[in-house]
Design an enzyme around this catalytic site. Structure first.
Site, PDB file in Angstrom:
ATOM      1  N   ASP A   1     -10.890   3.288   3.877  1.00 29.20           N
ATOM      2  CA  ASP A   1     -11.235   1.863   3.856  1.00 29.20           C
ATOM      3  C   ASP A   1     -12.759   1.674   3.825  1.00 29.20           C
ATOM      4  O   ASP A   1     -13.247   0.586   3.527  1.00 29.20           O
ATOM      5  CB  ASP A   1     -10.689   1.194   5.127  1.00 29.20           C
TER       6      ASP A   1
ATOM      7  N   GLN B   1      -4.568  -1.232   9.670  1.00 29.57           N
ATOM      8  CA  GLN B   1      -4.550  -2.586   9.106  1.00 29.57           C
ATOM      9  C   GLN B   1      -5.161  -3.592  10.087  1.00 29.57           C
ATOM     10  O   GLN B   1      -4.781  -3.634  11.262  1.00 29.57           O
ATOM     11  CB  GLN B   1      -3.097  -2.976   8.774  1.00 29.57           C
TER      12      GLN B   1
ATOM     13  N   LYS C   1       0.836  -1.207   0.000  1.00 35.83           N
ATOM     14  CA  LYS C   1       0.000   0.000   0.000  1.00 35.83           C
ATOM     15  C   LYS C   1       0.868   1.253   0.000  1.00 35.83           C
ATOM     16  O   LYS C   1       0.613   2.209  -0.724  1.00 35.83           O
ATOM     17  CB  LYS C   1      -0.946  -0.022   1.210  1.00 35.83           C
TER      18      LYS C   1
END
Ligand code: NDP
Length: 297
Positions: free
Chosen positions: A121, A98, A54
């Site tokens: 997200d 994460q 990422k």
């Protein structure tokens, strides 16, 4: 019959290049680069690989990457403090924590703490609610990537029957809502679904997001259907040091003989997920800077 192989890598590269083009324009208009903060707690090897990928993609798109690595025993309060600081930081347009998180930390609490307008997200309940009622927010990256691949493959999705296998908050549910808003007739299947093969056999679009290696067989697929395989499962030798191989939730060999088009694993949904994260981060910055960009992003 042999299905067309949907090239997720190529689709992701194309999206990332288009985002990079818009980022360059935004930078010259606003004088600053969009920024993505990624927080990793602990040392889960798979999570570390995702976080690195990422960060690399963020920088390649011309954006700033801020990585925060915290020890596995980080108290929940410390992580919440960091999220508060990132929420307040004007250089940060997107925040990603994460998952999974260590057991002492309540993931829902953390996700809820992220400013919904920086929640690239799309997991914050505010964004889940926006998606459910059709307001602009952030859509989770994996379902968004699946939708983009389906539109590229099939064009208008209107009136098609779609079966989404899996009802998680991060893949199955949001994807079902996206397909519904594109006017599909949507069925959500899960572990209690009766006669899953028969349910799947009715679908023009099949999305498998289960986490069970090669569960969906070729004889479950309606001839010509479009199959999107979200699953990432490692199979093979279990000896220490042995790596095994990655397979999806669909038995690729038998499904390819029946489907019209299918995504491979790896090289399908995975790369598009990262491309959509980059896209969402750019969109967040563009909203903050009141910058107009191409509609097809
Ligand atoms: P979850 O474990 O959260 O959800 C799995 C879903 O599958 C549940 O809804 C469960 O049903 C359903 N399920 C389990 N067993 C069966 C069965 N035998 N028949 C029908 N349905 C079943 O997984 P995620 O949604 O987080 O992820 C799914 C897969 O996608 C995983 O392999 C994951 O690694 C992968 N993934 C890939 C990403 C990518 O970028 N490519 C991103 C995110 C995930 P129930 O609700 O009834 O328990």
């Amino acid at each position: 019959m042999s299905a067309r192989r949907i090239d997720g890598k190529a689709a992701a590269l194309d999206l990332r290049q288009r985002v990079a083009g818009e980022v360059a324009k935004l930078r010259s208009a606003s004088g600053r680069a969009p920024g993505l903060a990624v927080v990793l707690v602990g040392e889960d090897p798979a999570s570390a690989v995702y976080v690195r990928a990422k960060g690399k993609a963020t920088i390649e798109a011309g954006m700033e990457s801020f990585e925060h690595q915290l020890p596995a025993d980080t108290p929940e309060a410390d992580l919440l403090d960091l999220v508060d600081r990132l929420n307040a930081d004007p250089a940060v347009d997107g925040i990603l924590v994460q998952l999974p998180l260590p057991p002492q930390i309540d993931a829902n609490k953390v996700i809820t703490r992220i400013d919904p307008d920086k929640d690239v997200d799309g997991f914050n309940p505010v964004n889940a609610g926006r998606l459910a009622i059709g307001l602009h927010g952030f859509v989770p990256c994996t379902p968004l990537g699946c939708l983009k691949m389906l539109r590229a493959e099939l064009g208008d999705l209107s009136g098609r029957s779609a079966v989404v296998i899996g009802r998680s908050n991060i893949v199955g549910k949001p994807l079902a809502l996206l397909l519904l808003s594109d006017n599909c007739t949507v069925t959500i299947a899960h572990s209690r679904t009766r006669d899953l093969p028969a349910v799947v056999r009715r679908a023009d679009i099949v999305v498998a997001a289960v986490g069970r290696a090669e569960m969906v067989k070729g004889d479950w697929i309606k001839p010509g259907a479009c199959v999107i395989d979200v699953g990432i499962n490692r199979v093979g030798p279990v000896e220490p040091g042995a790596k095994g191989r990655l397979v999806g939730d669909v038995d690729f060999a038998s499904a390819s003989e029946v489907a019209g088009a299918i995504t491979p694993v790896p090289g399908g949904v995975g790369p598009m997920t990262i491309a959509c994260l980059i896209r969402n981060t750019f969109v967040s910055a563009a909203r903050r800077e009141d910058f107009r960009y191409g509609k097809d992003l």
